[in-house]
Structures are given as structure tokens and as C-alpha cells.
Design an enzyme around this catalytic site. Sequence first.
Site, short mmCIF file in Angstrom:
data_model
loop_
_atom_site.label_atom_id
_atom_site.label_comp_id
_atom_site.label_asym_id
_atom_site.label_seq_id
_atom_site.Cartn_x
_atom_site.Cartn_y
_atom_site.Cartn_z
N ASP A 74 -23.53 13.48 0.68
CA ASP A 74 -24.16 12.79 1.80
C ASP A 74 -25.66 12.96 1.58
OD1 ASP A 74 -25.36 12.00 4.15
OD2 ASP A 74 -24.06 13.17 5.47
N TYR A 164 -32.95 -2.46 8.22
CA TYR A 164 -32.88 -2.30 6.76
C TYR A 164 -34.23 -2.61 6.14
CZ TYR A 164 -31.46 -3.25 1.91
OH TYR A 164 -31.36 -3.27 0.54
#
Length: 343
Positions: A74, A164
Site C-alpha cells: 500500500d 485526479y
Amino acid sequence: MKGFRLVQKSILNQNQRSFAHALTGAKVLVAGCKGQIGLPLVHALCKEVGRENVVAADISDKKADLPCKFEQLDVADFGRYEKIVKDHKITYIVHLAAILSALGERFPDRANSVNVTGFLNAINLARDNKCKIYCPSSIAVFGGEHFPKVNTPDDVILQPETIYGVTKVFNEMLGNYYHKKFGVDFRAIRYPGVISSEKYEFNGTTDYSTQIFFEALEKGHYKCFLGPKSDLPMIYIDDCIQGTIDFLKADSTKLKRRTYNMAGISFNPEQLAASLQKLLPNFEIQYEPDFRQKIADAWPKSIDDSNAQKDWGWSYNVTVDDLAQKIFDGIDEQYKQGLKKYA
């Protein structure tokens, strides 16, 4: 004879230097290895530097066709990221992990965690461990009304309208800062829409360009979430991967900037559908634009990538028909044979 050996050694050293590049002798970590770009890039890097010198990492532990070592990661977990970098003596971080445009609009907090915290971890590790770092950017950094949407150059006002895009502007700016402040060899390419011959999670605004082929083969028709005249720059995955490898190898001293546009070819859904109909004459398309239309409308219609051409030799010259043929030919043949009824 002693003098001859010295001259011979000098020539060999010169030849070795002439073939050396930024990936020579690198130990590469690909973080976010199981996405559309990650898997083929891992394979390409293994061919380039040897699979023993590549480590692939991803948050998902699902099996994938990986020819090298794999670590679960992660990217928001700094301790885990650091352990992998140190354990494998990584010298080049390829940080691909990101939440894309459409998914990011649904889960902005998740996008911040992956795209901001994850990148902060990566670039701090690059600084502290003297690693080169590549983190791709995107045409999503563009937005607003204060930039030319045709032949958009590298240097314009960036006012993205998605989380984004905002996070990718942050990545670019921080990478440039770390390069100037700490000497980090940071690199980024602003990818256009990337088209594949493989099925994947279609979470991007440009993903219609791949999805349309599978819907055409499976159903004979496609409901497009963008309007027919929505021009956007695109590139086929194999060409994107080769361009990325060339950029990763480029001599840092010859790079006059840290982030480069990559243009690909610009077209709209109507043009792609027409090329697809030459391959599948019975294919039909209808248009029902959704929230992704607003995202697409904020992006460039075409890109100026002349700096990439000059600084590291990038070039791309295909037609929409060429591109459609590449995509179609790349789709698994057994899969296509089982869906012949719409051809």
C-alpha cells in the site's frame, strides 16, 4: 603489449560508456504494477535490465503474470514502502499507483491517499536513498478556459477540474521542486488516453477507446459515455510502454525539463467507431454522455509534444485505422473466435 592492453581497455571503456543509459545497472521497483500500464511495463523492464533486477509491488495480492519478484504494498504505508526499497537495494522507483479520473470523482479521499500521500512517500524515499524516480502524469492536469485546447504545449496555466488532475499537478510540481532543491532525478510523462487490447477496470474518461472493442465483440453494439465529437489524444499501450522505456533510459543531463507531454493521436468516438466498423461491419454505436463528458470537455483536443521529440527522441505516427487494427489484432484470438457472431 602492455601499451596495447591499455589502449584496448580504454576503447572498451569508451564503448561501454556509449551504450550506458539511465537504466544501466538499475534495481527497479514498479509500485502499482497490476494496472493497465504496470503489467506490460514490468515485462518490458525485465527484458531491459533482467528480471532479477526488477521488483513488482501492488496493493492487490491477486495472482498476475509477473516474471519477477513481487511484494504487496500500500503506497500510503511509508514503513512498508521504505522496507521494500531498502531490502531490495532499489535505485530506480517507478511509481505508477494512482486513482484515475472517473473513480477519483466518486472517491476523492481515496484519491488523495493514493495520489498524494503515496507519491510523497515515493519521492521522499527517492531523495533519502538516492534513487531515480518516474511518476507518470496525465492530460488530466489540463483544465479551465485559459489554455489552448488544440496543440496544447507543455507550459500552460493548469486548472484541472478533477481530483485526479489536481493530484497530478501536485506530483509534477513537487517532483520539479525536489529536483531543484535536492537533486532528485524526477521524471514524468503526461500520458494521453492509453488504449489496450486487454480487459481491465474501466475507471478512466478515455477508457471508452478500449471498452468499445470488447462491447462490440460481445454484444455487437456500444453505448458510449462521451459524445461523438469528443476529440481526445490517445496512444496504444505497446507504443506507450516503448516510449516510457526510452524516457526512463534517457540521459538526465539532456532533459531540459522534468515533465513532458506525449501526444499520441487525436480522434473522437465517431471516428473510432467508423474504423471499428471496417473490422466488424455489423457494429452499432449510440451516444449517452454522462458525467465523464464534462471531464473530457476540459481536456486538450490535441497535444504538442515537440519537447519530447527534441530532448529524448519521441515520435509517433499512426492513423485511426492503424490504431483500430492494432487493438483488434492484439485481442486474444480464442476470445475473438468465440464471439464471431457479430463479425
